[in-house]
Design an enzyme around this catalytic site. Sequence first.
Site, PDB file in Angstrom:
ATOM      1  CE  LYS A  14      -2.086  -1.116   3.870  1.00 32.18           C
ATOM      2  NZ  LYS A  14      -1.392  -2.394   4.162  1.00 32.18           N
ATOM      3  NE  ARG A 128       7.706  -2.659   6.519  1.00 29.27           N
ATOM      4  CZ  ARG A 128       6.397  -2.485   6.615  1.00 29.27           C
ATOM      5  NH1 ARG A 128       5.742  -1.873   5.652  1.00 29.27           N
ATOM      6  NH2 ARG A 128       5.746  -2.960   7.656  1.00 29.27           N
ATOM      7  NE  ARG A 161       5.959  -0.486  10.256  1.00 32.12           N
ATOM      8  CZ  ARG A 161       4.887  -0.444   9.472  1.00 32.12           C
ATOM      9  NH1 ARG A 161       4.931   0.237   8.338  1.00 32.12           N
ATOM     10  NH2 ARG A 161       3.787  -1.066   9.807  1.00 32.12           N
TER      11      ARG A 161
HETATM   12  P1  AP5 Z   1       4.846  -1.606   1.957  1.00 31.46           P
HETATM   13  O1  AP5 Z   1       4.595  -0.753   0.756  1.00 31.46           O
HETATM   14  O2  AP5 Z   1       5.503  -0.957   3.144  1.00 31.46           O
HETATM   15  O3  AP5 Z   1       3.499  -2.359   2.386  1.00 31.46           O
HETATM   16  P2  AP5 Z   1       2.226  -1.841   3.174  1.00 31.46           P
HETATM   17  O4  AP5 Z   1       1.046  -2.522   2.598  1.00 31.46           O
HETATM   18  O5  AP5 Z   1       2.213  -0.337   3.208  1.00 31.46           O
HETATM   19  O6  AP5 Z   1       2.565  -2.470   4.594  1.00 31.46           O
HETATM   20  P3  AP5 Z   1       2.434  -1.901   6.049  1.00 31.46           P
HETATM   21  O7  AP5 Z   1       3.125  -2.927   6.921  1.00 31.46           O
HETATM   22  O8  AP5 Z   1       2.953  -0.490   6.159  1.00 31.46           O
HETATM   23  O9  AP5 Z   1       0.912  -1.929   6.254  1.00 31.46           O
HETATM   24  P4  AP5 Z   1       0.178  -1.988   7.558  1.00 31.46           P
HETATM   25  O10 AP5 Z   1      -1.219  -1.823   7.075  1.00 31.46           O
HETATM   26  O11 AP5 Z   1       0.427  -3.173   8.404  1.00 31.46           O
HETATM   27  O12 AP5 Z   1       0.828  -0.790   8.401  1.00 31.46           O
HETATM   28  P5  AP5 Z   1       0.390   0.703   8.712  1.00 31.46           P
HETATM   29  O13 AP5 Z   1       1.599   1.518   8.696  1.00 31.46           O
HETATM   30  O14 AP5 Z   1      -0.780   1.122   7.911  1.00 31.46           O
HETATM   31  O15 AP5 Z   1       5.724  -2.852   1.482  1.00 31.46           O
HETATM   32  C1  AP5 Z   1       6.169  -3.830   2.409  1.00 31.46           C
HETATM   33  C2  AP5 Z   1       7.526  -4.397   1.945  1.00 31.46           C
HETATM   34  O16 AP5 Z   1       7.344  -5.057   0.700  1.00 31.46           O
HETATM   35  C3  AP5 Z   1       8.619  -3.352   1.704  1.00 31.46           C
HETATM   36  O17 AP5 Z   1       9.855  -3.871   2.083  1.00 31.46           O
HETATM   37  C4  AP5 Z   1       8.579  -3.099   0.192  1.00 31.46           C
HETATM   38  O18 AP5 Z   1       9.810  -2.671  -0.321  1.00 31.46           O
HETATM   39  C5  AP5 Z   1       8.165  -4.479  -0.305  1.00 31.46           C
HETATM   40  N1  AP5 Z   1       7.362  -4.433  -1.534  1.00 31.46           N
HETATM   41  C6  AP5 Z   1       6.304  -3.617  -1.796  1.00 31.46           C
HETATM   42  N2  AP5 Z   1       5.796  -3.880  -3.026  1.00 31.46           N
HETATM   43  C7  AP5 Z   1       6.552  -4.910  -3.532  1.00 31.46           C
HETATM   44  C8  AP5 Z   1       6.530  -5.640  -4.761  1.00 31.46           C
HETATM   45  N3  AP5 Z   1       5.621  -5.375  -5.722  1.00 31.46           N
HETATM   46  N4  AP5 Z   1       7.436  -6.614  -4.941  1.00 31.46           N
HETATM   47  C9  AP5 Z   1       8.353  -6.898  -3.978  1.00 31.46           C
HETATM   48  N5  AP5 Z   1       8.449  -6.231  -2.808  1.00 31.46           N
HETATM   49  C10 AP5 Z   1       7.544  -5.245  -2.582  1.00 31.46           C
HETATM   50  O19 AP5 Z   1      -0.156   0.535  10.219  1.00 31.46           O
HETATM   51  C11 AP5 Z   1       0.725   0.229  11.268  1.00 31.46           C
HETATM   52  C12 AP5 Z   1      -0.049   0.208  12.591  1.00 31.46           C
HETATM   53  O20 AP5 Z   1      -0.604   1.516  12.846  1.00 31.46           O
HETATM   54  C13 AP5 Z   1      -1.237  -0.741  12.670  1.00 31.46           C
HETATM   55  O21 AP5 Z   1      -0.866  -2.052  13.000  1.00 31.46           O
HETATM   56  C14 AP5 Z   1      -2.078  -0.075  13.758  1.00 31.46           C
HETATM   57  O22 AP5 Z   1      -1.542  -0.309  15.034  1.00 31.46           O
HETATM   58  C15 AP5 Z   1      -1.892   1.403  13.452  1.00 31.46           C
HETATM   59  N6  AP5 Z   1      -2.905   1.911  12.505  1.00 31.46           N
HETATM   60  C16 AP5 Z   1      -2.671   2.468  11.280  1.00 31.46           C
HETATM   61  N7  AP5 Z   1      -3.821   2.805  10.677  1.00 31.46           N
HETATM   62  C17 AP5 Z   1      -4.815   2.459  11.545  1.00 31.46           C
HETATM   63  C18 AP5 Z   1      -6.229   2.545  11.485  1.00 31.46           C
HETATM   64  N8  AP5 Z   1      -6.854   3.061  10.409  1.00 31.46           N
HETATM   65  N9  AP5 Z   1      -6.935   2.080  12.542  1.00 31.46           N
HETATM   66  C19 AP5 Z   1      -6.332   1.570  13.641  1.00 31.46           C
HETATM   67  N10 AP5 Z   1      -4.989   1.451  13.758  1.00 31.46           N
HETATM   68  C20 AP5 Z   1      -4.232   1.898  12.718  1.00 31.46           C
END
Ligand code: AP5
Length: 215
Positions: A14, A128, A161
Amino acid sequence: MPNLIFLGPPGAGKGTQAQRLTQRLGIPQYSTGDILRKAVSDGSALGKQAKELMDAGKLVPDEVVNGIIDEALQRPAAKKGFLLDGFPRTVAQATALDEMLARRGQKIDHVIALQVPVETLVDRLSGRLSCPRCGAVYHMRDKPPRKDKLCDNDGTPLVVRPDDAPDRVRQRLSEYDTKTALLTGYYKARGVVRNIDGVGTPEEVEGRIIGALKL
Ligand code: AP5
């Protein structure tokens, strides 16, 4: 410009795709995860409230993230299209978002649902590296930084992270399955869901998104 939501499990790409698409379209990206991580590193009241839950791989309370997005959508930049990355994540958040948008005479145009098998998610998250300053994302094997563990953009030392530890990843996947996956059905009835195969190079996935949005 369209109003977009990126939906997908942890590690689906994402953040990676949101950065590409917002640069292409010139619209702001509002990532609740990035905003919360900044609050944690700043040591603000919001960060203190969120840190323990985030580190454990659990969702922070709906009212906290709803407030973050309500504030973001008030900014002038959000009037001409925006991309939400990581929000909404529960049906209560989606309902709150509907109310926020209705108040402003706006609506969601597309929900981009990235689909990636669980073994690929685990592999991506286990390698990552993230920049704590600018949020840039790397992968030790697939997308290493030019200089060892330093951000290409600003030279900041990259970090793993805390919620990328294997047991936290399992917890995050479980939160996604029980609370967030339901949102595909929530938006499907409106005909706005675009299912995208998230396996392949970032360029290939980006091409599919652009094709699905007819950009
Ligand atoms: P990346 O692009 O970082 O993936 P992502 O989907 O953004 O993963 P996240 O782990 O950031 O998502 P998340 O939803 O768990 O975390 P968030 O920060 O929103 O890619 C991941 C890896 O893959 C990287 O190394 C990248 O290089 C690689 N990659 C990407 N595309 C690729 C491809 N095509 N091929 C190969 N490699 C690839 O949330 C974190 C925390 O915040 C949550 O757990 C929660 O505690 C809190 N939080 C955030 N939003 C909310 C909400 N709305 N409600 C409640 N709590 C929330």
